[in-house]
Design an enzyme around this catalytic site. Sequence first.
Site, PDB file in Angstrom:
ATOM      1  N   SER A  13       0.814  -1.217   0.000  1.00 50.93           N
ATOM      2  CA  SER A  13       0.000   0.000   0.000  1.00 50.93           C
ATOM      3  C   SER A  13       0.854   1.276   0.000  1.00 50.93           C
ATOM      4  O   SER A  13       1.871   1.359   0.677  1.00 50.93           O
ATOM      5  CB  SER A  13      -0.890   0.014   1.243  1.00 50.93           C
ATOM      6  OG  SER A  13      -1.529   1.256   1.330  1.00 50.93           O
ATOM      7  N   LYS A  56     -14.780  -3.112   1.191  1.00 55.04           N
ATOM      8  CA  LYS A  56     -15.501  -1.848   0.999  1.00 55.04           C
ATOM      9  C   LYS A  56     -17.011  -2.010   1.170  1.00 55.04           C
ATOM     10  O   LYS A  56     -17.717  -1.057   1.480  1.00 55.04           O
ATOM     11  CB  LYS A  56     -15.169  -1.244  -0.368  1.00 55.04           C
ATOM     12  CG  LYS A  56     -13.723  -0.738  -0.462  1.00 55.04           C
ATOM     13  CD  LYS A  56     -13.437  -0.034  -1.782  1.00 55.04           C
ATOM     14  CE  LYS A  56     -11.964   0.326  -1.887  1.00 55.04           C
ATOM     15  NZ  LYS A  56     -11.624   1.033  -3.125  1.00 55.04           N
TER      16      LYS A  56
HETATM   17  P1  NAP Z   1     -12.547  -5.875  -8.422  1.00 57.61           P
HETATM   18  O1  NAP Z   1     -13.743  -5.547  -7.605  1.00 57.61           O
HETATM   19  O2  NAP Z   1     -11.885  -7.185  -8.238  1.00 57.61           O
HETATM   20  O3  NAP Z   1     -12.985  -5.705  -9.958  1.00 57.61           O
HETATM   21  C1  NAP Z   1     -12.142  -5.865 -11.027  1.00 57.61           C
HETATM   22  C2  NAP Z   1     -12.970  -6.254 -12.250  1.00 57.61           C
HETATM   23  O4  NAP Z   1     -12.091  -6.407 -13.324  1.00 57.61           O
HETATM   24  C3  NAP Z   1     -13.694  -7.580 -12.083  1.00 57.61           C
HETATM   25  O5  NAP Z   1     -14.960  -7.400 -11.555  1.00 57.61           O
HETATM   26  C4  NAP Z   1     -13.704  -8.121 -13.505  1.00 57.61           C
HETATM   27  O6  NAP Z   1     -14.855  -7.676 -14.189  1.00 57.61           O
HETATM   28  C5  NAP Z   1     -12.511  -7.483 -14.156  1.00 57.61           C
HETATM   29  N1  NAP Z   1     -11.414  -8.449 -14.251  1.00 57.61           N
HETATM   30  C6  NAP Z   1     -10.780  -9.108 -13.255  1.00 57.61           C
HETATM   31  N2  NAP Z   1      -9.836  -9.922 -13.748  1.00 57.61           N
HETATM   32  C7  NAP Z   1      -9.873  -9.775 -15.092  1.00 57.61           C
HETATM   33  C8  NAP Z   1      -9.152 -10.358 -16.162  1.00 57.61           C
HETATM   34  N3  NAP Z   1      -8.186 -11.257 -15.959  1.00 57.61           N
HETATM   35  N4  NAP Z   1      -9.451  -9.994 -17.426  1.00 57.61           N
HETATM   36  C9  NAP Z   1     -10.432  -9.069 -17.659  1.00 57.61           C
HETATM   37  N5  NAP Z   1     -11.158  -8.500 -16.667  1.00 57.61           N
HETATM   38  C10 NAP Z   1     -10.867  -8.844 -15.426  1.00 57.61           C
HETATM   39  O7  NAP Z   1     -11.419  -4.795  -8.198  1.00 57.61           O
HETATM   40  P2  NAP Z   1     -11.622  -3.212  -8.020  1.00 57.61           P
HETATM   41  O8  NAP Z   1     -11.666  -2.878  -6.594  1.00 57.61           O
HETATM   42  O9  NAP Z   1     -12.747  -2.775  -8.894  1.00 57.61           O
HETATM   43  O10 NAP Z   1     -10.224  -2.677  -8.578  1.00 57.61           O
HETATM   44  C11 NAP Z   1      -9.921  -2.827  -9.945  1.00 57.61           C
HETATM   45  C12 NAP Z   1      -8.603  -2.151 -10.297  1.00 57.61           C
HETATM   46  O11 NAP Z   1      -8.680  -0.760 -10.019  1.00 57.61           O
HETATM   47  C13 NAP Z   1      -7.421  -2.682  -9.498  1.00 57.61           C
HETATM   48  O12 NAP Z   1      -6.310  -2.708 -10.355  1.00 57.61           O
HETATM   49  C14 NAP Z   1      -7.227  -1.624  -8.426  1.00 57.61           C
HETATM   50  O13 NAP Z   1      -5.896  -1.544  -7.974  1.00 57.61           O
HETATM   51  C15 NAP Z   1      -7.615  -0.374  -9.194  1.00 57.61           C
HETATM   52  N6  NAP Z   1      -8.096   0.692  -8.305  1.00 57.61           N
HETATM   53  C16 NAP Z   1      -7.375   1.849  -8.271  1.00 57.61           C
HETATM   54  C17 NAP Z   1      -7.790   2.894  -7.480  1.00 57.61           C
HETATM   55  C18 NAP Z   1      -6.984   4.165  -7.472  1.00 57.61           C
HETATM   56  O14 NAP Z   1      -7.148   4.967  -6.571  1.00 57.61           O
HETATM   57  N7  NAP Z   1      -6.145   4.390  -8.470  1.00 57.61           N
HETATM   58  C19 NAP Z   1      -8.946   2.775  -6.692  1.00 57.61           C
HETATM   59  C20 NAP Z   1      -9.663   1.581  -6.756  1.00 57.61           C
HETATM   60  C21 NAP Z   1      -9.235   0.543  -7.562  1.00 57.61           C
HETATM   61  P3  NAP Z   1     -15.667  -8.690 -15.139  1.00 57.61           P
HETATM   62  O15 NAP Z   1     -15.746  -9.989 -14.382  1.00 57.61           O
HETATM   63  O16 NAP Z   1     -16.966  -8.016 -15.294  1.00 57.61           O
HETATM   64  O17 NAP Z   1     -14.917  -8.831 -16.426  1.00 57.61           O
END
Ligand code: NAP
Length: 408
Positions: A13, A56
């Site tokens: 983190s 969350k």
């Molecule tokens: P999450 O709840 O696990 O969701 C990620 C989504 O991505 C899944 O629901 C899935 O959607 C898709 N996915 C997962 N693996 C995949 C793969 N191999 N190929 C294609 N699609 C895939 O995670 P999250 O909390 O939304 O976070 C997602 C990303 O955003 C992470 O990388 C996280 O670090 C980043 N993030 C960044 C910030 C920031 O402040 N910059 C804040 C929050 C999150 P489908 O099943 O519908 O395809």
Amino acid sequence: MMFGLIGRKLSHSFSPQIHKELGDYTYKLWEMEEEDVAGFLKKREFDGTNVTIPYKKTVIPYLDEISPIAQRIGAVNTIVKRADGTLYGDNTDYFGFSHMLSLGPCPVDGKKCIVLGSGGASLTVINVLKDLGAGSIVVISRTGENNYTNLHLHYDADIIVNTTPVGMYPNCGESPIELSNFTRCKCVYDLIYNPAKTALLLQAEALGIPYINGLSMLVAQGKRAAELFLSTQMDDSLIESITKKLSLAMLNVVLIGMPGCGKSTVGRLIAEKLDRRFEDTDVTVELNNNRRIPDIINTFGEDCFRDLEQEAVADICKQSGLVIATGGGAILRQENRNAIRQNAVVVFINRDMSALETQGRPLSSSPEKLKKLYDYRLPIYRQCCDVEVTTQPTPQQTAELILKEIGL
Ligand code: NAP
């Protein structure tokens, strides 16, 4: 005042570094399993906490009140203990993504936006896009109606937001889509911040499409969380200064240039000055294979050496905060150029050809070979670098000049 972050895996983190810049308070990392979340919140031995993956949603039943935006998104990433001891939950990712969008070159109102992924972050992104008047929002989900097999229906998208973890460290180099198909795309937002340029953002860079990574969102959500923690208002300019500071600390300094231009010597000096680890891709190839490079090239040929070099470049360049000297020909392969550029400020050390070391370097062992190599590679070095520096009378002076040029 004690604040912190709860989540399952927190060792990578950046939040402690961000909050250190935001206020004079203790910020702890509270790693826990799901069954411990309720007890932690009930004890209330904190003044406030951020919440990350995968809690969350988990925290919501234990809060006394949540903000309208957190309700709409269905996720809380910041909890504040109020004066009366009650817990208030908010979602500062909403503010974070709004800020990230504001850095882009084109307003989203009326635009066709596609959002890759349908997880937690996707819900935040969709809410922000809706509130800003996006013309249409299409969520691309592997299992949804709009998915990666009928993506061609959306090649007319104006704005692309990646909320999947595809391309995130350590799986660098993977992209969820082929960006060149999106011929009307005006900006790409990738929520990933490690590496600084995912394979998707490297495609955007190559195509000349503006792009923004997720670091500004991360810092902006942290700033909003600090405001809630401390019941205060902070200037938005803090977001930019903290993002810049963090980004410089994360980036590798990668040195490229002709064999014998002094990359290793200068690289070591820079690493010493910055108190960073130094890596040399040529040394790694030799250590990995227990042979000197001339021996590898003379015995197995240049292609074999380039394959071994590619492995070393991929492994080293996906890390953060290093000083890296690359072999003179590492920039010849596109895969290496991408690996080098994904997380780095790239410095081309240009040295007068007559001064280049040639001993023990089979690919540049005569003046004719050297000139041919130089003429061929010069435009590639220039295309790959962020900064070009001409060697100075001493390696120390060259190192100092580089540090000045890159602002470290
Ligand atoms: P999450 O709840 O696990 O969701 C990620 C989504 O991505 C899944 O629901 C899935 O959607 C898709 N996915 C997962 N693996 C995949 C793969 N191999 N190929 C294609 N699609 C895939 O995670 P999250 O909390 O939304 O976070 C997602 C990303 O955003 C992470 O990388 C996280 O670090 C980043 N993030 C960044 C910030 C920031 O402040 N910059 C804040 C929050 C999150 P489908 O099943 O519908 O395809």
